[in-house]
Write an enzyme that holds these catalytic residues in place. Structure first.
Site, short mmCIF file in Angstrom:
data_model
loop_
_atom_site.label_atom_id
_atom_site.label_comp_id
_atom_site.label_asym_id
_atom_site.label_seq_id
_atom_site.Cartn_x
_atom_site.Cartn_y
_atom_site.Cartn_z
N PRO A 93 0.81 -1.10 -0.36
CA PRO A 93 -0.17 0.24 -0.14
C PRO A 93 1.07 1.40 0.09
O PRO A 93 0.23 2.61 -0.42
CB PRO A 93 -0.72 -0.22 1.06
CG PRO A 93 -0.48 -1.58 1.96
CD PRO A 93 0.55 -2.03 1.22
N GLU A 120 1.81 -8.37 8.37
CA GLU A 120 2.52 -6.75 8.61
C GLU A 120 3.69 -6.26 7.37
O GLU A 120 3.46 -4.91 6.67
CB GLU A 120 2.48 -6.65 9.53
CG GLU A 120 2.15 -6.11 11.39
CD GLU A 120 1.59 -5.17 10.78
OE1 GLU A 120 1.35 -4.07 10.31
OE2 GLU A 120 -0.06 -5.56 10.91
N ARG A 158 -3.74 -8.51 -21.03
CA ARG A 158 -4.99 -8.77 -22.32
C ARG A 158 -4.75 -7.56 -23.35
O ARG A 158 -4.84 -7.93 -24.15
CB ARG A 158 -5.97 -7.74 -21.91
CG ARG A 158 -5.96 -6.65 -20.43
CD ARG A 158 -6.97 -6.01 -20.46
NE ARG A 158 -8.31 -6.14 -20.19
CZ ARG A 158 -8.57 -4.71 -21.16
NH1 ARG A 158 -7.78 -4.54 -20.97
NH2 ARG A 158 -9.75 -4.89 -21.76
N ASP A 173 -9.96 1.65 -24.12
CA ASP A 173 -10.36 1.64 -22.63
C ASP A 173 -10.59 2.44 -22.64
O ASP A 173 -9.48 3.44 -22.77
CB ASP A 173 -9.80 0.89 -21.72
CG ASP A 173 -10.90 -1.25 -22.39
OD1 ASP A 173 -11.77 -0.75 -22.75
OD2 ASP A 173 -9.53 -2.01 -22.99
C1 LIG Z 1 -2.36 -6.90 5.65
S1 LIG Z 1 -0.86 -6.32 4.00
C2 LIG Z 1 0.15 -5.11 4.97
C3 LIG Z 1 -0.06 -3.50 5.25
C4 LIG Z 1 0.56 -2.46 6.26
N1 LIG Z 1 1.38 -3.21 7.31
C5 LIG Z 1 0.95 -1.17 5.69
O1 LIG Z 1 0.24 -0.63 5.98
O2 LIG Z 1 0.94 -0.70 4.59
C6 LIG Z 1 -0.08 -7.31 3.96
C7 LIG Z 1 0.50 -7.46 2.67
O3 LIG Z 1 -0.74 -6.88 1.46
C8 LIG Z 1 -0.53 -6.35 0.07
N2 LIG Z 1 -1.40 -5.13 0.30
C9 LIG Z 1 -1.99 -5.31 1.41
N3 LIG Z 1 -3.17 -3.68 0.33
C10 LIG Z 1 -2.61 -3.50 -0.44
C11 LIG Z 1 -2.33 -2.42 -2.21
N4 LIG Z 1 -3.35 -1.76 -1.21
N5 LIG Z 1 -1.81 -2.45 -3.09
C12 LIG Z 1 -0.86 -3.17 -3.34
N6 LIG Z 1 -0.24 -4.72 -2.21
C13 LIG Z 1 -1.46 -4.34 -1.06
C14 LIG Z 1 1.29 -5.82 0.11
O4 LIG Z 1 1.68 -6.85 -0.26
C15 LIG Z 1 1.35 -5.50 1.80
O5 LIG Z 1 2.35 -6.73 2.23
#
Ligand SMILES: C[S@@+](CC[C@H](N)C(=O)[O-])C[C@H]1O[C@@H](n2cnc3c(N)ncnc32)[C@H](O)[C@@H]1O
Length: 255
Positions: A93, A120, A158, A173
């Site tokens: 994220p 995490e 795609r 698109d």
């Molecule tokens: C529970 S999340 C960890 C979130 C992290 N502690 C934070 O707050 O930024 C677990 C994993 O989900 C994936 N993930 C979660 N949300 C995401 C997003 N919006 N975009 C990309 N990957 C995401 C990532 O690989 C991340 O390491």
């Protein structure tokens, strides 16, 4: 092109290779997907790949060493296949927002190693040592990087030649020319009594130039209404014609 996916949940991926348009990318040999189950690279009897965070706090952190061993295995497989080493993308994220221009660039590349986080997240030292790019799907938190990996591969595959039924369809698109897509209609042409139950007459006219003009105007109107930032970006990059600007001016007149 080749995707190598390092994941704790490889079982989420196989249906992606056997259904829908993306299946064609695999069947035709244009795309290859190798799954690297992270637990196979643990070094203890419990196949442990996570531990508590230094400094305390809730949640577990993915360990560096199993990830590094998985990446070494990916590089060895790429070398054995005489494939170029591909960049390492981590889903997070905190990464840059995935965009259509980035997807288009990836579609023209040899692929990537996709690292799916869980818990995490990943020990920062793996990121510092090995990750070339961190990508986010948006401002929300998923429980893992597997759905982002599938989303990225779907968006990329795609675009490969022959994957969509109609080669031209991805060019109309949303985002492919920087604007949102126009509305689409199909049979029946009249659904009920309300004015919006009728297909816009121009689409039934058979007049290709008028239809193209109507679609462009609808694209501009929808984008101006929902994503004015995209209008500004299209203007800044010179992608709006004089006719587009006239259309936008008339929209403002009547809004
Ligand atoms: C529970 S999340 C960890 C979130 C992290 N502690 C934070 O707050 O930024 C677990 C994993 O989900 C994936 N993930 C979660 N949300 C995401 C997003 N919006 N975009 C990309 N990957 C995401 C990532 O690989 C991340 O390491």
């Amino acid at each position: 092109m080749r995707f190598d996916v390092i994941t704790l949940f490889p079982e989420l991926f196989p249906p992606f290779q056997t259904v829908g348009v993306t299946r064609r990318a695999f069947d035709s040999g244009q795309a290859e997907l190798a799954l690297w189950p992270l637990r196979d690279f643990a070094d203890d009897a419990y196949r442990r790949v996570d531990d508590r965070a230094y400094g305390g706090g809730p949640g577990m952190v993915m360990l560096v060493q199993p990830l590094e061993r998985a990446l070494i295995a990916v590089r060895a497989a790429q070398a054995a296949a005489e494939a170029a080493p591909t960049p390492v993308i981590l889903f997070s994220p905190t990464g840059a927002r995935l965009s259509q221009p980035r997807v288009e660039a990836l579609a023209a590349s040899p692929g990537a190693v996709l690292v799916c986080g869980r818990y995490e997240g990943i020990d920062q030292r793996f990121i510092d040592r090995h990750v070339d790019e961190e990508l986010s799907l948006g401002d929300f938190v998923l429980s893992g990087g597997e759905l982002p990996a599938l989303a990225l591969m779907d968006a990329v595959l795609r675009l490969l030649p022959g994957v969509l039924n109609d080669e031209a369809s991805h060019r109309q698109d949303s985002f492919s020319d920087g604007l949102l897509d126009c509305p689409h209609y199909s049979r029946p042409d009249v659904l009920g009594d309300a004015p919006e139950d009728r297909v816009p007459p121009v689409l039934l006219s058979g007049h290709h130039a008028e239809i193209a003009r109507w679609r462009r105007e609808r694209q501009l109107a929808l984008t101006a209404h929902r994503r004015p930032d995209l209008i500004e970006a299209a203007r800044a990059s010179g992608r709006l014609s004089a006719a587009d600007e006239a259309c936008l001016r008339s929209l403002r007149l009547y809004s």
